[in-house]
Design a protein around this motif. Structure first.
Motif, mmCIF file in Angstrom:
data_model
loop_
_atom_site.group_PDB
_atom_site.id
_atom_site.type_symbol
_atom_site.label_atom_id
_atom_site.label_comp_id
_atom_site.label_asym_id
_atom_site.label_seq_id
_atom_site.Cartn_x
_atom_site.Cartn_y
_atom_site.Cartn_z
ATOM 1 N N ASP A 163 41.123 48.823 43.301
ATOM 2 C CA ASP A 163 39.945 48.150 42.762
ATOM 3 C C ASP A 163 39.300 47.208 43.773
ATOM 4 O O ASP A 163 39.753 46.087 43.954
ATOM 5 N N PRO A 164 38.208 47.663 44.413
ATOM 6 C CA PRO A 164 37.452 46.766 45.277
ATOM 7 C C PRO A 164 36.297 46.090 44.538
ATOM 8 O O PRO A 164 35.485 45.417 45.161
ATOM 9 N N ALA A 204 35.321 43.063 35.304
ATOM 10 C CA ALA A 204 35.745 43.932 34.197
ATOM 11 C C ALA A 204 36.529 45.147 34.699
ATOM 12 O O ALA A 204 37.403 45.660 34.002
ATOM 13 N N ALA A 205 36.222 45.599 35.913
ATOM 14 C CA ALA A 205 36.958 46.743 36.470
ATOM 15 C C ALA A 205 38.428 46.401 36.685
ATOM 16 O O ALA A 205 39.301 47.250 36.547
ATOM 17 N N ARG A 206 38.708 45.145 37.014
ATOM 18 C CA ARG A 206 40.094 44.722 37.217
ATOM 19 C C ARG A 206 40.872 44.853 35.920
ATOM 20 O O ARG A 206 41.985 45.357 35.886
ATOM 21 N N ARG A 207 40.292 44.377 34.825
ATOM 22 C CA ARG A 207 40.953 44.475 33.515
ATOM 23 C C ARG A 207 41.133 45.939 33.128
ATOM 24 O O ARG A 207 42.187 46.341 32.643
ATOM 25 N N ALA A 208 40.088 46.745 33.353
ATOM 26 C CA ALA A 208 40.173 48.176 33.029
ATOM 27 C C ALA A 208 41.253 48.855 33.864
ATOM 28 O O ALA A 208 41.949 49.756 33.374
ATOM 29 N N SER A 209 41.400 48.422 35.112
ATOM 30 C CA SER A 209 42.443 48.994 35.976
ATOM 31 C C SER A 209 43.826 48.696 35.427
ATOM 32 O O SER A 209 44.689 49.576 35.376
ATOM 33 N N LEU A 210 44.043 47.450 35.044
ATOM 34 C CA LEU A 210 45.353 47.080 34.480
ATOM 35 C C LEU A 210 45.652 47.874 33.219
ATOM 36 O O LEU A 210 46.766 48.369 33.031
ATOM 37 N N ASP A 211 44.656 48.019 32.367
ATOM 38 C CA ASP A 211 44.842 48.760 31.121
ATOM 39 C C ASP A 211 45.062 50.255 31.359
ATOM 40 O O ASP A 211 45.649 50.936 30.527
ATOM 41 N N ALA A 212 44.571 50.765 32.496
ATOM 42 C CA ALA A 212 44.674 52.197 32.795
ATOM 43 C C ALA A 212 45.986 52.574 33.475
ATOM 44 O O ALA A 212 46.274 53.754 33.658
#
Length: 153
Positions: free
Chosen positions: A97-98, A102-110
């Motif tokens: 994740d660069p 919100a992408a950081r949270r989505a990354s953790l959830d994924a």
């Protein structure tokens, strides 16, 4: 005069050294149509990833990212609802994740159980652009555990 392919080198170090990508693992890359993103998908393939999925911020970038060899490319905002279908309900082993936010949270959830998140690069914050020197690997084992890299002198 010599040149160093910095995007390729960065991609190799992120996946090979930081994330320690193993053969057959599922990889998620945000900003798949960007400079480093264009290389992350290809390096993941070279390292033996079983599945490589990219996200982009707008529909006009999907075609460009697909040309870089991703198995699937989805809009970043659509990722949360697409993870189960993309990974047969298992999640990703590695997420890069660069983008942040919100992408950081989505990354953790994924992430799958035991999955790794590599947070890198720049991030937008509070309406102004700022450079964030953040290199971290997050391992998800029940709950995320952050391991920041030691400051370089």
């Amino acid at each position: 005069m010599a040149a160093v392919p910095s995007n390729s080198t960065t991609a190799w170090l992120v996946l090979g050294e930081v994330a320690r990508l193993r053969k057959g693992e599922r990889v998620l890359v945000h900003a798949a149509a960007g400079g480093v993103g264009s290389q992350l998908g290809q390096v993941a393939r070279l390292l033996g990833a079983g599945q490589v999925v990219g996200t982009v911020g707008s529909p006009d970038k999907i075609e460009a990212a697909t040309a870089f060899g991703y198995d699937e490319v989805v809009l970043r905002d659509d990722l949360p609802g697409a993870v189960a279908g993309l990974t047969d309900g298992r999640g990703f082993d590695v997420a890069v994740d660069p983008v942040g936010g919100a992408a950081r949270r989505a990354s953790l959830d994924a992430l799958a159980q035991g999955g790794r998140l590599v947070a890198m690069g720049q991030r937008l914050g509070r309406g102004r652009r700022r450079v964030q020197r953040e290199r971290a690997v997050v391992q998800r084992q029940g709950r995320p555990r952050l391991q920041p890299r030691r400051a370089e002198r």
